[in-house]
Design a protein around this motif. Structure first.
Motif, PDB file in Angstrom:
ATOM      1  N   VAL B 315       0.838  -1.195   0.000  1.00 34.96           N
ATOM      2  CA  VAL B 315       0.000   0.000   0.000  1.00 34.96           C
ATOM      3  C   VAL B 315       0.873   1.245   0.000  1.00 34.96           C
ATOM      4  O   VAL B 315       0.662   2.196  -0.766  1.00 34.96           O
ATOM      5  N   LEU B 316       1.879   1.212   0.864  1.00 35.36           N
ATOM      6  CA  LEU B 316       2.780   2.354   1.017  1.00 35.36           C
ATOM      7  C   LEU B 316       3.432   2.724  -0.312  1.00 35.36           C
ATOM      8  O   LEU B 316       3.428   3.874  -0.745  1.00 35.36           O
ATOM      9  N   VAL B 317       3.982   1.712  -0.956  1.00 33.43           N
ATOM     10  CA  VAL B 317       4.708   1.965  -2.201  1.00 33.43           C
ATOM     11  C   VAL B 317       3.756   2.426  -3.288  1.00 33.43           C
ATOM     12  O   VAL B 317       4.067   3.328  -4.069  1.00 33.43           O
ATOM     13  N   LYS B 318       2.579   1.826  -3.318  1.00 31.04           N
ATOM     14  CA  LYS B 318       1.600   2.213  -4.333  1.00 31.04           C
ATOM     15  C   LYS B 318       1.237   3.685  -4.181  1.00 31.04           C
ATOM     16  O   LYS B 318       1.176   4.446  -5.148  1.00 31.04           O
ATOM     17  N   LYS B 319       1.022   4.091  -2.934  1.00 32.32           N
ATOM     18  CA  LYS B 319       0.678   5.488  -2.670  1.00 32.32           C
ATOM     19  C   LYS B 319       1.823   6.396  -3.085  1.00 32.32           C
ATOM     20  O   LYS B 319       1.613   7.426  -3.729  1.00 32.32           O
ATOM     21  N   GLU B 320       3.017   5.993  -2.721  1.00 33.26           N
ATOM     22  CA  GLU B 320       4.171   6.831  -3.001  1.00 33.26           C
ATOM     23  C   GLU B 320       4.347   7.002  -4.503  1.00 33.26           C
ATOM     24  O   GLU B 320       4.629   8.093  -5.000  1.00 33.26           O
ATOM     25  N   LYS B 321       4.164   5.914  -5.219  1.00 33.06           N
ATOM     26  CA  LYS B 321       4.330   5.982  -6.668  1.00 33.06           C
ATOM     27  C   LYS B 321       3.290   6.913  -7.280  1.00 33.06           C
ATOM     28  O   LYS B 321       3.600   7.749  -8.140  1.00 33.06           O
ATOM     29  N   ALA B 322       2.053   6.777  -6.791  1.00 33.29           N
ATOM     30  CA  ALA B 322       0.994   7.655  -7.317  1.00 33.29           C
ATOM     31  C   ALA B 322       1.316   9.107  -7.007  1.00 33.29           C
ATOM     32  O   ALA B 322       1.063  10.003  -7.816  1.00 33.29           O
ATOM     33  N   LYS B 448     -20.074  -5.809   4.504  1.00 33.82           N
ATOM     34  CA  LYS B 448     -18.635  -5.696   4.772  1.00 33.82           C
ATOM     35  C   LYS B 448     -17.910  -6.972   4.389  1.00 33.82           C
ATOM     36  O   LYS B 448     -16.879  -6.956   3.739  1.00 33.82           O
ATOM     37  N   LYS B 449     -18.515  -8.080   4.820  1.00 31.25           N
ATOM     38  CA  LYS B 449     -17.887  -9.370   4.588  1.00 31.25           C
ATOM     39  C   LYS B 449     -17.779  -9.654   3.089  1.00 31.25           C
ATOM     40  O   LYS B 449     -16.745 -10.099   2.602  1.00 31.25           O
ATOM     41  N   LEU B 450     -18.871  -9.362   2.387  1.00 29.04           N
ATOM     42  CA  LEU B 450     -18.891  -9.668   0.957  1.00 29.04           C
ATOM     43  C   LEU B 450     -17.963  -8.753   0.177  1.00 29.04           C
ATOM     44  O   LEU B 450     -17.362  -9.153  -0.810  1.00 29.04           O
ATOM     45  N   GLN B 451     -17.844  -7.510   0.653  1.00 29.26           N
ATOM     46  CA  GLN B 451     -16.983  -6.573  -0.049  1.00 29.26           C
ATOM     47  C   GLN B 451     -15.539  -7.049  -0.049  1.00 29.26           C
ATOM     48  O   GLN B 451     -14.797  -6.819  -0.991  1.00 29.26           O
ATOM     49  N   ASN B 843     -15.642  13.686 -17.043  1.00 32.15           N
ATOM     50  CA  ASN B 843     -15.681  13.029 -15.743  1.00 32.15           C
ATOM     51  C   ASN B 843     -14.658  13.623 -14.780  1.00 32.15           C
ATOM     52  O   ASN B 843     -13.571  13.984 -15.183  1.00 32.15           O
ATOM     53  N   PHE B 844     -15.029  13.702 -13.541  1.00 32.73           N
ATOM     54  CA  PHE B 844     -14.113  14.166 -12.495  1.00 32.73           C
ATOM     55  C   PHE B 844     -13.347  12.965 -11.969  1.00 32.73           C
ATOM     56  O   PHE B 844     -13.942  12.014 -11.467  1.00 32.73           O
ATOM     57  N   GLU B 845     -12.034  12.989 -12.150  1.00 31.14           N
ATOM     58  CA  GLU B 845     -11.228  11.863 -11.672  1.00 31.14           C
ATOM     59  C   GLU B 845     -10.210  12.368 -10.664  1.00 31.14           C
ATOM     60  O   GLU B 845      -9.075  12.705 -11.026  1.00 31.14           O
ATOM     61  N   PRO B 846     -10.617  12.466  -9.423  1.00 30.36           N
ATOM     62  CA  PRO B 846      -9.717  13.044  -8.431  1.00 30.36           C
ATOM     63  C   PRO B 846      -8.542  12.123  -8.137  1.00 30.36           C
ATOM     64  O   PRO B 846      -8.639  10.902  -8.299  1.00 30.36           O
ATOM     65  N   PHE B 847      -7.433  12.765  -7.749  1.00 35.23           N
ATOM     66  CA  PHE B 847      -6.282  11.987  -7.296  1.00 35.23           C
ATOM     67  C   PHE B 847      -6.575  11.544  -5.877  1.00 35.23           C
ATOM     68  O   PHE B 847      -6.615  12.350  -4.954  1.00 35.23           O
ATOM     69  N   SER B 848      -6.830  10.265  -5.716  1.00 33.33           N
ATOM     70  CA  SER B 848      -7.269   9.786  -4.414  1.00 33.33           C
ATOM     71  C   SER B 848      -6.664   8.423  -4.138  1.00 33.33           C
ATOM     72  O   SER B 848      -6.754   7.518  -4.950  1.00 33.33           O
ATOM     73  N   PHE B 849      -6.041   8.309  -2.994  1.00 35.32           N
ATOM     74  CA  PHE B 849      -5.443   7.019  -2.623  1.00 35.32           C
ATOM     75  C   PHE B 849      -6.521   5.963  -2.466  1.00 35.32           C
ATOM     76  O   PHE B 849      -6.325   4.805  -2.783  1.00 35.32           O
ATOM     77  N   LYS B 850      -7.654   6.404  -1.958  1.00 35.17           N
ATOM     78  CA  LYS B 850      -8.705   5.442  -1.672  1.00 35.17           C
ATOM     79  C   LYS B 850      -9.188   4.761  -2.957  1.00 35.17           C
ATOM     80  O   LYS B 850      -9.286   3.541  -3.038  1.00 35.17           O
ATOM     81  N   SER B 851      -9.474   5.610  -3.972  1.00 36.10           N
ATOM     82  CA  SER B 851      -9.963   5.003  -5.213  1.00 36.10           C
ATOM     83  C   SER B 851      -8.856   4.233  -5.907  1.00 36.10           C
ATOM     84  O   SER B 851      -9.084   3.247  -6.588  1.00 36.10           O
ATOM     85  N   LEU B 852      -7.613   4.695  -5.695  1.00 35.10           N
ATOM     86  CA  LEU B 852      -6.466   3.979  -6.271  1.00 35.10           C
ATOM     87  C   LEU B 852      -6.399   2.555  -5.726  1.00 35.10           C
ATOM     88  O   LEU B 852      -6.211   1.587  -6.459  1.00 35.10           O
ATOM     89  N   LEU B 853      -6.594   2.452  -4.401  1.00 31.60           N
ATOM     90  CA  LEU B 853      -6.510   1.131  -3.783  1.00 31.60           C
ATOM     91  C   LEU B 853      -7.738   0.289  -4.101  1.00 31.60           C
ATOM     92  O   LEU B 853      -7.678  -0.935  -4.082  1.00 31.60           O
ATOM     93  N   GLU B 854      -8.848   0.982  -4.415  1.00 35.89           N
ATOM     94  CA  GLU B 854     -10.029   0.213  -4.793  1.00 35.89           C
ATOM     95  C   GLU B 854      -9.868  -0.375  -6.187  1.00 35.89           C
ATOM     96  O   GLU B 854     -10.336  -1.462  -6.478  1.00 35.89           O
ATOM     97  N   GLU B 855      -9.195   0.419  -7.046  1.00 39.80           N
ATOM     98  CA  GLU B 855      -9.009  -0.070  -8.409  1.00 39.80           C
ATOM     99  C   GLU B 855      -8.032  -1.238  -8.467  1.00 39.80           C
ATOM    100  O   GLU B 855      -8.240  -2.195  -9.189  1.00 39.80           O
ATOM    101  N   GLU B 856      -6.933  -1.098  -7.720  1.00 38.75           N
ATOM    102  CA  GLU B 856      -5.947  -2.185  -7.705  1.00 38.75           C
ATOM    103  C   GLU B 856      -5.779  -2.640  -6.274  1.00 38.75           C
ATOM    104  O   GLU B 856      -4.857  -2.236  -5.585  1.00 38.75           O
ATOM    105  N   PRO B 857      -6.702  -3.475  -5.827  1.00 40.01           N
ATOM    106  CA  PRO B 857      -6.654  -3.856  -4.413  1.00 40.01           C
ATOM    107  C   PRO B 857      -5.418  -4.687  -4.085  1.00 40.01           C
ATOM    108  O   PRO B 857      -4.933  -5.457  -4.917  1.00 40.01           O
ATOM    109  N   VAL B 858      -4.922  -4.468  -2.889  1.00 43.02           N
ATOM    110  CA  VAL B 858      -3.814  -5.286  -2.389  1.00 43.02           C
ATOM    111  C   VAL B 858      -4.438  -6.479  -1.694  1.00 43.02           C
ATOM    112  O   VAL B 858      -5.145  -6.331  -0.713  1.00 43.02           O
TER     113      VAL B 858
END
Lengths: 76, 859
Positions: B315-322, B448-451, B843-858
């Motif tokens: 997660v850390l590295v992914k955020k840093e790279k973004a 939550k469980k299913l997500q 489309n509004f595509e904000p720079f967001s760690f949250k959506s980044l991690l949702e797109e490429e989940p760890v």
């Protein structure tokens, strides 16, 4: 029974409900969603109920029983 | 002055902001903004390639770390060591600090070295082990060969010595053979080894051909498969031993066997020595396996330690790279040592952004503040709706059709109700609605469980739309009550308005007919007495057909109204007078009138009037074909019907030219007026001046990307005013184009009024089909089961019930539900949205760690 008036009575109930929803909707960023969803639902449900009632107000045909036992069958 | 609150009704108010960030804290600022996730950064260096950008080095370094982490992951998978799930960390979404990143990078470098060396030695050891095992097999099998071979030395020798020896000679000489005569004395050499079993046939053939049969080969299968340490594959192998005469031939055999992938091992022909060899091999194997075990344990321990933190590191590295990728979009002012960024952000979040930036500044202890500027621009802002769990799926439905224009009415808001409601009109059955509702509630309860768990494609789609299913379930229950259907059976809620004729009442004979309870109408929904009658289809057909026309009219009028709201909001009165008003009149004078007559006909007690009610379908046809005359002039629907219809038809006809010409001619008038006053479009003037300048210059100014060379601009002052001269909004006024557009719009609108109204008849068709299907299912299963009695009947009942229930869920709920859902989708996309939807938003595509991690989940 003043059946013909039922849609109008329903309309009043609907208006009261909508007014209540409009003011009682939870405040916050989802207020619009609450209001629109509840009001629209009520309106849609009312319309369909009213249409169904009106369709049966003066029906042109009456039900004819099916699956009668042969001895009750009368020639029509 | 605070801007109005952002709601789902219109997209959020956006502003283009410019950030001046001190170079030292650039990374911290961007990472903090990434946590907020409300800024859509524009690429200010779009003309530079990825390699020329400022932070390419850092990104490469992080790529390397990412590769190492992936390597750990693959090693862990190979060793079956579980990784601690991302959800087990207390807060996996904290912003990484620079030192943390450095530490992770160093750690992973060290660990990679350690693990790869461990791996290497493990693999060498494993290879050694395989060799030893193979050798042991060769030694063990070779013993048997030698014993057999020795018995035949005589034959071999004789066949070698003289070719013309009589065949029976060996029988005579048999007794006197020297049993202990060694092979070497006879100059017979041998080769022993191991070869994969599938090659053995080829091996034999090649040997036979090259040596012309001058060999004696023996082989046996190794019972257990040998594991190849490189790729962990099991290979079946054979031990072989080949005896031959002469050194050259032996050398040839060696070469052939090596080229065919055989491994050769030395074997002593003396059985004593062989025994020693075996013993030695065994001890070496024992030593090796203990070393191997130690290495494996060390490797596993190392991987287990890594596995505890790997997810967090990823997660850390992914955020840093973004973060660095975003920093690459900024332009750098060399003189002031500041980074300059441009981003779209919701106006309401500006306060939050500013306070976050202040926090970052304070933490860094920097005296230079980060400056946030709002710039005025003519560019179209991106469309952004803040959604929540409930509204997300509905918004997705609309977004799938097209991106909503900035500040346009959002069709998703009414769709929250209308989409599931129109679905329910087609899916009206109380029982099926309950099943849908329960399924949706279960999905919401275990959300939550299913997500977190991995779902297959189909189910994840249903899960995504769980709130849609929830609404569908509720409305289906309601429409089911109105249709009076629960699993195709009736629901007798109230007293029926029909009484069967039993011959006791005066004026009616006994029989299958019924009469009405005077002055009473069934108060809620369809009368349940219609169920199971001979003519229920006759009645429900007419009811549902009219219902769908009326609902369609309501829905389309409702949607058409939004175009008025849009025109009022965007202050384009020409759209009101040129599009909305004539369109509305056209629609209402034909289909509004039809809806009115439907309701009117219901409200009149035709029997009391002693009149036959006129057919509405024929009325509509006559209205067009013979305006002014009725099908049945003696029995009109109401007085003056013919005249009213002529007027309505004329109104509709008058609207067509208004719809066709008003808007284009008004626009031309406006344009000519503006030109007469001396205003010209920016693009136009520049085209004129481009004649004097050289061509190249003119093109840059004229094109839409006048802003492109921003990054190269050395002068910081000029950057604030950069946004002038953006030509993309200034389109050339072309009358013919607008006219053609309007002609298409007019034809489309008028034809669509007809076809879309007809299209709503799908509500009727599908709801009837659904009801019929559930009746058929009931009659083919449960009715038969009710006919049985006794123990046998009970068993049959249970079996049939399960069958019926499975079919209900699979066919009626899932299949029919999907089809009804698709039809409802079409009604929204085509019939409703075509009335007001403008689209063409960004489309509004904000720079967001949250959506980044949702797109490429760890994982």
């Amino acid at each position: 029974m003043a059946n013909g008036w039922a849609p109008f009575i329903g309309l009043i109930v609907l208006a009261v409900f909508c007014a209540v929803v409009w003011f009682a909707a939870p405040k916050g960023e989802n207020q619009t969603v609450w209001r629109s969803t509840l009001v629209l639902s009520a309106v849609a449900m009312y319309i369909m109920w009213a249409i169904t009632l009106l369709a049966q107000l003066h029906p042109l045909i009456s039900p004819i029983r099916a699956h009668l036992r042969p001895e009750h069958e009368t020639p029509r | 002055m605070a801007p109005p609150k952002d709601t789902m009704f219109r997209s959020a108010d956006m502003s283009l902001t410019q950030l001046y960030i001190a170079n030292e804290i650039g990374r911290e600022v961007v990472s903090a903004l990434g946590e907020l996730g409300v800024m859509d950064f524009r690429d200010l260096n779009s003309e530079t390639t990825a390699f020329q950008r400022t932070f390419t080095q850092e990104i490469r370094r992080l790529d390397n770390v990412e590769r190492q982490l992936r390597y750990f992951r693959s090693q862990m998978e190979k060793a079956d060591i579980p990784m601690r799930s991302i959800y087990d960390f207390n807060n996996p979404f904290t912003s990484p600090s620079a030192s943390e990143i450095d530490r992770v990078a160093d750690d992973s470098q060290d660990l990679e070295n350690k693990i790869s060396s461990l791996n290497e030695s493990y693999e060498t050891l494993k290879k050694r082990e395989v060799e030893l095992t193979e050798w042991r097999w060769v030694l063990r099998e070779a013993g048997g060969f030698f014993d057999r071979a020795r018995g035949q030395t005589e034959e071999i020798r004789q066949s070698v010595d003289d070719d013309d020896a009589p065949l029976l000679q060996d029988v005579e000489q048999h007794g006197q053979g020297e049993a202990d005569r060694s092979l070497s004395v006879m100059n017979i050499g041998f080769v022993a080894g191991v070869i994969p079993r599938e090659r053995i046939a080829a091996f034999e053939r090649i040997l036979w051909r090259t040596l012309r049969g001058n060999l004696y080969m023996n082989q046996s299968e190794i019972p257990e498969p040998i594991i190849n340490p490189v790729d962990n594959e099991e290979v079946n192998k054979n031990v072989f031993i080949i005896f031959a005469h002469g050194k050259e031939i032996i050398a040839k055999i060696r070469k052939i066997s090596e080229s065919l992938g055989a491994d050769l091992y030395s074997v002593d022909e003396n059985s004593e020595l062989r025994r020693d060899q075996i013993r030695e091999v065994n001890t070496r194997l024992n030593d090796l396996s203990s070393v191997l075990g130690n290495t494996k344990r060390a490797l596993d321990a190392e991987l287990t330690v890594i596995g505890r933190n790997l997810a967090a590191w990823m997660v850390l590295v992914k955020k840093e790279k973004a973060t660095y990728q975003t920093l690459n979009k900024f332009s750098y002012d060399h003189q002031r040592k500041t980074l300059i960024a441009e981003a779209w952000a919701p106006t309401n979040s500006l306060g939050l952004i500013k306070s976050t930036l202040r926090d970052v500044n304070d933490r860094a202890g920097l005296s230079v503040p980060t400056i946030v500027n709002q710039i005025k621009t003519t560019k179209t802002p991106p469309t952004y709706f803040k959604t929540n769990r409930f509204t997300l799926a509905f918004q997705t439905i609309v977004d799938a059709y097209g991106t909503i224009k900035y500040r346009e009415i959002n069709p998703a808001l009414p769709a929250i109700v209308t989409f599931p409601f129109l679905f329910a009109v087609m899916f009206g059955d109380f029982g099926h609605g309950v099943i849908l509702l329960l399924a949706a509630l279960a999905m919401i309860y275990y959300e939550k469980k299913l997500q977190r768990s991995k779902l297959d494609e189909l189910f994840s789609m249903i899960f995504y739309g769980r709130y849609i299913v929830f609404m569908m379930g509720i409305f289906s229950m309601y429409t089911g009550l109105l249709y009076c259907d629960v699993f195709s059976k009736e629901i007798p809620l109230f007293k029926s308005m029909w009484v069967w004729d039993d011959g006791k009442e005066p004026g009616s004979g006994p029989g299958p007919t019924s009469h009405r309870v005077e002055g009473y109408t069934y108060p809620f929904g369809l009368d349940w007495r219609w169920h199971d009658t001979e003519n229920d289809l006759l009645f429900s057909n007419s009811y549902k057909m009219k219902l769908s026309i009326l609902l369609g009219w309501c829905h389309m009028t409702f949607s058409l109204m939004w175009s008025l709201v849009n025109a009022l909001y965007f202050k384009t009165p020409v759209d009101i007078w040129g599009n909305f008003v004539p369109g509305m009149i056209f629609f209402q004078s034909i289909f509004g009138y039809l809806s009115f007559t439907i309701v009117y006909k219901w409200c009149i007690d035709w029997a009391a009037r002693g009149q036959n009610p006129p057919s509405l379908l024929n009325m509509l046809i006559y209205m067009f074909l013979q305006p002014g005359t009725l099908e049945n002039p003696d029995e009109p629907l109401y007085k003056g019907q013919a005249a009213v219809q002529v007027i309505l038809l004329l109104m509709a006809l008058v609207c067509v030219p208004v719809l066709l010409f008003l808007k284009p001619f008004y626009l031309r008038y406006e344009h000519n007026k503006a030109r007469a006053l001396g205003y010209r479009g920016i693009g136009e003037t520049q085209r004129v001046s481009a004649l004097d300048d050289d061509d190249d210059e003119g093109r840059t100014l004229n094109g839409n990307g006048a802003r492109e060379s921003f990054g190269d601009d050395e002068d910081g002052v000029a950057m604030i005013t950069e946004d002038i001269g953006h030509g993309e909004e200034h389109e050339e006024f072309e009358f013919s184009e607008i006219m053609i557009h309007q002609v298409i719009h007019t034809i489309e609108f008028c034809l669509n009024c007809v076809s879309h109204t007809a299209s709503y008849l799908r509500l009727w068709a599908l709801s009837l089909a659904h009801q019929r299907l559930s009746i058929v299912l009931w009659e083919m299963t449960m009715v038969n089961a009710f006919g049985q009695t006794g123990i046998k009947g009970a068993i049959i009942m249970v079996v049939v019930f399960y069958g019926w229930f499975m079919m209900t869920v699979a066919v009626l709920c899932v299949m029919e539900g999907t089809s009804a859902m698709l039809h409802s989708l079409r009604l929204h996309w085509v019939e409703a949205m075509s009335k007001h939807f403008m689209g063409d938003g960004v489309n509004f595509e904000p720079f967001s760690f949250k959506s980044l991690l949702e797109e490429e989940p760890v994982e």
